[in-house]
Design a protein around this motif. Structure first.
Motif, PDB file in Angstrom:
ATOM      1  N   ASN A 166       0.826  -1.201   0.000  1.00  0.00           N
ATOM      2  CA  ASN A 166       0.000   0.000   0.000  1.00  0.00           C
ATOM      3  C   ASN A 166       0.865   1.258   0.000  1.00  0.00           C
ATOM      4  O   ASN A 166       0.506   2.266  -0.598  1.00  0.00           O
ATOM      5  N   GLN A 167       2.008   1.208   0.658  1.00  0.00           N
ATOM      6  CA  GLN A 167       2.919   2.353   0.665  1.00  0.00           C
ATOM      7  C   GLN A 167       3.472   2.602  -0.731  1.00  0.00           C
ATOM      8  O   GLN A 167       3.592   3.749  -1.165  1.00  0.00           O
ATOM      9  N   ASP A 168       3.824   1.522  -1.438  1.00  0.00           N
ATOM     10  CA  ASP A 168       4.328   1.658  -2.808  1.00  0.00           C
ATOM     11  C   ASP A 168       3.257   2.244  -3.718  1.00  0.00           C
ATOM     12  O   ASP A 168       3.533   3.117  -4.540  1.00  0.00           O
ATOM     13  N   ARG A 169       2.029   1.772  -3.564  1.00  0.00           N
ATOM     14  CA  ARG A 169       0.932   2.287  -4.384  1.00  0.00           C
ATOM     15  C   ARG A 169       0.681   3.759  -4.105  1.00  0.00           C
ATOM     16  O   ARG A 169       0.432   4.545  -5.016  1.00  0.00           O
ATOM     17  N   ALA A 170       0.748   4.150  -2.835  1.00  0.00           N
ATOM     18  CA  ALA A 170       0.536   5.549  -2.475  1.00  0.00           C
ATOM     19  C   ALA A 170       1.634   6.425  -3.075  1.00  0.00           C
ATOM     20  O   ALA A 170       1.356   7.524  -3.579  1.00  0.00           O
ATOM     21  N   LEU A 171       2.874   5.956  -3.050  1.00  0.00           N
ATOM     22  CA  LEU A 171       3.980   6.714  -3.626  1.00  0.00           C
ATOM     23  C   LEU A 171       3.801   6.870  -5.129  1.00  0.00           C
ATOM     24  O   LEU A 171       3.960   7.971  -5.680  1.00  0.00           O
ATOM     25  N   ILE A 172       3.429   5.813  -5.801  1.00  0.00           N
ATOM     26  CA  ILE A 172       3.231   5.869  -7.255  1.00  0.00           C
ATOM     27  C   ILE A 172       2.063   6.784  -7.597  1.00  0.00           C
ATOM     28  O   ILE A 172       2.138   7.585  -8.534  1.00  0.00           O
ATOM     29  N   ASP A 173       0.984   6.686  -6.830  1.00  0.00           N
ATOM     30  CA  ASP A 173      -0.174   7.559  -7.087  1.00  0.00           C
ATOM     31  C   ASP A 173       0.180   9.024  -6.886  1.00  0.00           C
ATOM     32  O   ASP A 173      -0.245   9.886  -7.654  1.00  0.00           O
ATOM     33  N   SER A 174       0.971   9.318  -5.852  1.00  0.00           N
ATOM     34  CA  SER A 174       1.360  10.712  -5.631  1.00  0.00           C
ATOM     35  C   SER A 174       2.257  11.215  -6.758  1.00  0.00           C
ATOM     36  O   SER A 174       2.132  12.358  -7.198  1.00  0.00           O
ATOM     37  N   LEU A 175       3.144  10.370  -7.250  1.00  0.00           N
ATOM     38  CA  LEU A 175       3.997  10.766  -8.377  1.00  0.00           C
ATOM     39  C   LEU A 175       3.171  10.994  -9.641  1.00  0.00           C
ATOM     40  O   LEU A 175       3.429  11.927 -10.405  1.00  0.00           O
ATOM     41  N   GLU A 176       2.163  10.145  -9.852  1.00  0.00           N
ATOM     42  CA  GLU A 176       1.307  10.312 -11.031  1.00  0.00           C
ATOM     43  C   GLU A 176       0.497  11.597 -10.951  1.00  0.00           C
ATOM     44  O   GLU A 176       0.377  12.322 -11.945  1.00  0.00           O
ATOM     45  N   THR A 177      -0.058  11.891  -9.783  1.00  0.00           N
ATOM     46  CA  THR A 177      -0.846  13.127  -9.650  1.00  0.00           C
ATOM     47  C   THR A 177       0.052  14.351  -9.782  1.00  0.00           C
ATOM     48  O   THR A 177      -0.352  15.351 -10.380  1.00  0.00           O
ATOM     49  N   GLU A 178       1.278  14.277  -9.250  1.00  0.00           N
ATOM     50  CA  GLU A 178       2.207  15.397  -9.399  1.00  0.00           C
ATOM     51  C   GLU A 178       2.538  15.612 -10.876  1.00  0.00           C
ATOM     52  O   GLU A 178       2.568  16.750 -11.355  1.00  0.00           O
ATOM     53  N   TYR A 179       2.753  14.533 -11.600  1.00  0.00           N
ATOM     54  CA  TYR A 179       3.043  14.626 -13.028  1.00  0.00           C
ATOM     55  C   TYR A 179       1.854  15.218 -13.773  1.00  0.00           C
ATOM     56  O   TYR A 179       2.024  16.106 -14.618  1.00  0.00           O
ATOM     57  N   GLU A 180       0.657  14.717 -13.484  1.00  0.00           N
ATOM     58  CA  GLU A 180      -0.544  15.214 -14.169  1.00  0.00           C
ATOM     59  C   GLU A 180      -0.764  16.693 -13.891  1.00  0.00           C
ATOM     60  O   GLU A 180      -1.142  17.454 -14.786  1.00  0.00           O
ATOM     61  N   ASN A 181      -0.526  17.123 -12.648  1.00  0.00           N
ATOM     62  CA  ASN A 181      -0.718  18.531 -12.307  1.00  0.00           C
ATOM     63  C   ASN A 181       0.312  19.431 -12.993  1.00  0.00           C
ATOM     64  O   ASN A 181       0.012  20.564 -13.339  1.00  0.00           O
ATOM     65  N   ASN A 182       1.515  18.924 -13.188  1.00  0.00           N
ATOM     66  CA  ASN A 182       2.569  19.735 -13.807  1.00  0.00           C
ATOM     67  C   ASN A 182       2.486  19.757 -15.327  1.00  0.00           C
ATOM     68  O   ASN A 182       3.096  20.623 -15.955  1.00  0.00           O
TER      69      ASN A 182
END
Length: 65
Positions: free
Chosen positions: A47-63
């Motif tokens: 779950n920690q790995d998934r949360a990290l990947i999701d945060s990276l994806e949202t950061e990428y999408e926002n940028n």
């Protein structure tokens, strides 16, 4: 004399193209493996790995917007 030379050149060129054997452009199939290395079995994401990947994806999408 000139017609004989033209005829002989034509015959030689025809013989040259007709004498080509069928080339094998595909390398032979390798039945044995080059090495016996085996990849390790994949491990499911935590779950920690998934949360990290999701945060990276949202950061990428926002940028990229």
């Amino acid at each position: 004399m000139k017609s004989i030379a033209i005829f002989s050149i034509a015959a030689l060129s025809l013989g040259f193209f007709a004498s080509c054997q069928k080339t094998d452009e595909v390398p032979p199939v390798q039945t044995k493996y080059a090495s016996k290395y085996r990849l390790p079995d994949p491990q499911p994401l935590t779950n920690q790995d998934r949360a990290l990947i999701d945060s990276l994806e949202t950061e990428y999408e926002n940028n990229t917007k």
